[in-house]
Scaffold this motif. Structure first.
Motif, PDB file in Angstrom:
ATOM      1  N   SER A   1     -79.364 -34.028   6.844  1.00  0.00           N
ATOM      2  CA  SER A   1     -79.349 -32.571   6.984  1.00  0.00           C
ATOM      3  C   SER A   1     -80.787 -32.110   7.104  1.00  0.00           C
ATOM      4  O   SER A   1     -81.721 -32.874   6.837  1.00  0.00           O
ATOM      5  CB  SER A   1     -78.649 -31.911   5.788  1.00  0.00           C
ATOM      6  N   LEU A   2     -80.975 -30.874   7.513  1.00  0.00           N
ATOM      7  CA  LEU A   2     -82.324 -30.326   7.696  1.00  0.00           C
ATOM      8  C   LEU A   2     -82.590 -29.230   6.680  1.00  0.00           C
ATOM      9  O   LEU A   2     -81.734 -28.375   6.440  1.00  0.00           O
ATOM     10  CB  LEU A   2     -82.479 -29.756   9.104  1.00  0.00           C
ATOM     11  N   ARG A   3     -83.778 -29.278   6.102  1.00  0.00           N
ATOM     12  CA  ARG A   3     -84.214 -28.217   5.185  1.00  0.00           C
ATOM     13  C   ARG A   3     -85.669 -27.890   5.505  1.00  0.00           C
ATOM     14  O   ARG A   3     -86.558 -28.689   5.261  1.00  0.00           O
ATOM     15  CB  ARG A   3     -84.070 -28.662   3.730  1.00  0.00           C
ATOM     16  N   GLU A   4     -85.876 -26.736   6.086  1.00  0.00           N
ATOM     17  CA  GLU A   4     -87.228 -26.265   6.419  1.00  0.00           C
ATOM     18  C   GLU A   4     -88.017 -27.318   7.203  1.00  0.00           C
ATOM     19  O   GLU A   4     -89.162 -27.636   6.882  1.00  0.00           O
ATOM     20  CB  GLU A   4     -87.976 -25.865   5.140  1.00  0.00           C
ATOM     21  N   GLY A   5     -87.368 -27.861   8.236  1.00  0.00           N
ATOM     22  CA  GLY A   5     -88.036 -28.811   9.105  1.00  0.00           C
ATOM     23  C   GLY A   5     -88.121 -30.225   8.564  1.00  0.00           C
ATOM     24  O   GLY A   5     -88.717 -31.097   9.209  1.00  0.00           O
ATOM     25  N   LYS A   6     -87.515 -30.493   7.431  1.00  0.00           N
ATOM     26  CA  LYS A   6     -87.561 -31.825   6.814  1.00  0.00           C
ATOM     27  C   LYS A   6     -86.161 -32.422   6.793  1.00  0.00           C
ATOM     28  O   LYS A   6     -85.196 -31.736   6.440  1.00  0.00           O
ATOM     29  CB  LYS A   6     -88.102 -31.709   5.384  1.00  0.00           C
ATOM     30  N   LEU A   7     -86.054 -33.691   7.174  1.00  0.00           N
ATOM     31  CA  LEU A   7     -84.758 -34.361   7.107  1.00  0.00           C
ATOM     32  C   LEU A   7     -84.461 -34.774   5.673  1.00  0.00           C
ATOM     33  O   LEU A   7     -85.263 -35.456   5.028  1.00  0.00           O
ATOM     34  CB  LEU A   7     -84.748 -35.603   8.008  1.00  0.00           C
TER      35      LEU A   7
END
Length: 489
Positions: free
Chosen positions: A328-334
């Motif tokens: 999943s993605l969170r603020e551009g981080k996987l």
């Protein structure tokens, strides 16, 4: 061809009489065989290939050289699963040796079309002067599991301006067309990704390079994988030739990703942020993803690295695959979490709570060589706290948090037989959080560690003595509250 090359580039039918039986017997005596990871029956495993969902099952292939632990004649070996937790051995998927894969069926991917699974891969060939000539090839699997190679390659030459390092097609469908990215090396010996388009998976048109901000970032980009997640574009690849930089890029080769706006298929421009590593551990390379039927993006990688010897080499086998992960993605981080289906592997459970005060402690029911464990540390003022696992009289693998430096550290300096010492014995990353959750999947010769529900991941092989099965919890320079649960596997 010299003798060492002849040995490496043999097919199974060229094995000496009794050779495979002797190799299987040698492998069976190895103390580091895994219990719940995909591993080869003999020989060497490397990149995961053709990860796909087809006819109600997950299909996963891997690169396989059956007759030794060097990178020799590569086959595609086929596994399948109904649930991502229990895998069935199907057998050889793609056999090399044709005119366009005479020296190996190299990595590639899979996509369903017309109720069949199309496997697109790089055929490796060598001419009389040992010059490599790669071809991008197609094999087709029908609903009965029969796989037939197409007679001719679908991309038969390397584009002008690029070297023979041109491989690992990853294919997807979009807007009624098929696209693929292929890892490449420019003539100036820098790495990049090429983008192709096809109406039917057979006639491919070169669109050009994927345009990124990384014009001089290593000398080869292997195993590219482009997909979109939460309306963002993601490019995963494994660049070779990146220099270490602080706590980053410590392994011989790296695997990481870029995220940004979705790839513009007309201009090929990918607007992205910084390159980020996927895994903080010692042994992780060549990841590949797929879209599950429920929309999840799943990832599997090779738990190993090229050009490094491993302790199992002497037992006639090398490497395994990681467990499947959900992205999943969170603020551009996987963010990477273990696939939820892995809970099906859980057996006997033990729970514990303990207040650690400047001590190292063993807890009843916490030990073993094959298990899943979740440990949550909270209300801490200790300078360091963590876990010693696969521990014995003289061995231990240590996972700890250094509060003063705000670092999670994995230390395998005392893990048993060593691997890749020249690249260091510890790995670390920065985590600043009021509580630390460590989820460990420990197998006979590996560990996969998920920090704070996948914010960071450490994947590593370890080779301890079979008697090193203790789990110890510790805090030094203060205290920490511990809640722990372990499931035997």
């Amino acid at each position: 061809m010299n003798m060492s090359r002849m040995q490496k580039y043999r097919r199974i039918e060229q094995a000496a009489p009794g050779e495979l039986e002797r190799l299987r017997e040698q492998v069976s005596r190895c103390p580091w065989r895994q219990t719940f990871h995909i591993q080869p029956s003999t020989g060497l495993l490397n990149d995961p290939n053709g990860f796909a969902y087809y006819q109600g099952e997950y299909h996963l292939f891997y690169q396989w050289f059956p007759l030794g632990t060097e990178h020799g004649m590569k086959y595609w070996y086929h596994m399948k699963s109904a649930d991502l937790a229990h895998w069935q051995d199907v057998g050889i998927g793609i056999e090399p040796g044709g005119p366009y894969d005479s020296h190996g069926a190299y990595s590639g991917s899979a996509i369903e079309k017309d109720h069949k699974l199309y496997l697109m891969y790089t055929g490796n060939t060598r001419d009389a002067d040992w010059i490599r000539n790669p071809y991008q090839c197609i094999a087709v699997m029908d609903e009965h599991g029969r796989i037939v190679k197409e007679e001719k390659p679908v991309i038969s030459s390397v584009p002008e301006g690029y070297t023979e390092h041109f491989r690992d097609p990853k294919v997807w469908a979009e807007a009624g067309q098929y696209y693929c990215v292929i890892g490449a090396q420019r003539s100036n010996l820098t790495g990049c990704v090429l983008l192709y388009r096809s109406p039917d998976l057979k006639e491919w048109e070169l669109l050009g390079e994927m345009v990124t901000r990384l014009s001089h970032f290593g000398y080869m980009w292997e195993c590219p994988d482009y997909f979109e997640l939460a309306d963002q574009g993601v490019l995963i690849f494994s660049p070779q030739g990146i220099e270490p930089e602080g706590e980053h890029f410590r392994n011989i080769y790296q695997s990481g990703y870029l995220t940004g706006k979705p790839l513009n298929l007309d201009t090929r421009v990918f607007e992205h942020g910084e390159f980020q590593e996927l895994d903080r551990g010692f042994d992780f390379y060549a990841p590949q993803t797929m879209a599950a039927p429920d929309g999840r993006r799943l990832l599997v990688a090779w738990m190993g690295l090229p050009e490094i010897g491993y302790p199992t080499d002497g037992s006639g086998w090398a490497h395994c695959l990681t467990l499947p992960r959900e992205l999943s993605l969170r603020e551009g981080k996987l963010i990477q979490k273990p696939a939820r289906e892995l809970s099906k592997l859980r057996k006997e459970m033990t729970r514990a709570h303990h207040s650690l005060h400047d001590e190292t402690r063993r807890l009843d029911g916490f030990s073993g060589a094959s298990y899943e464990m979740i440990c949550e540390f909270s209300a801490y003022d200790a300078e360091q706290f963590g876990i010693e696992f696969r521990a014995g009289a003289h061995e231990k693998t240590v996972l700890k948090y250094d509060r003063l430096r705000k670092k999670v550290i994995l230390d395998r300096s005392l893990s048993g037989q060593t691997v890749g010492e020249e690249y260091g014995l510890t790995r670390e990353c920065t985590v600043d959080a009021p509580a630390l959750k460590f989820q460990l999947f420990v197998d006979t010769s590996s560990v996969e560690i998920f920090i704070n529900d996948g914010e960071e991941v450490f994947t590593s092989r370890i080779f301890p003595d079979k008697l090193s099965t203790e789990i110890r919890f510790f805090a030094s320079g203060g205290s920490a509250e511990l809640d722990a649960v372990v499931w035997k596997y």
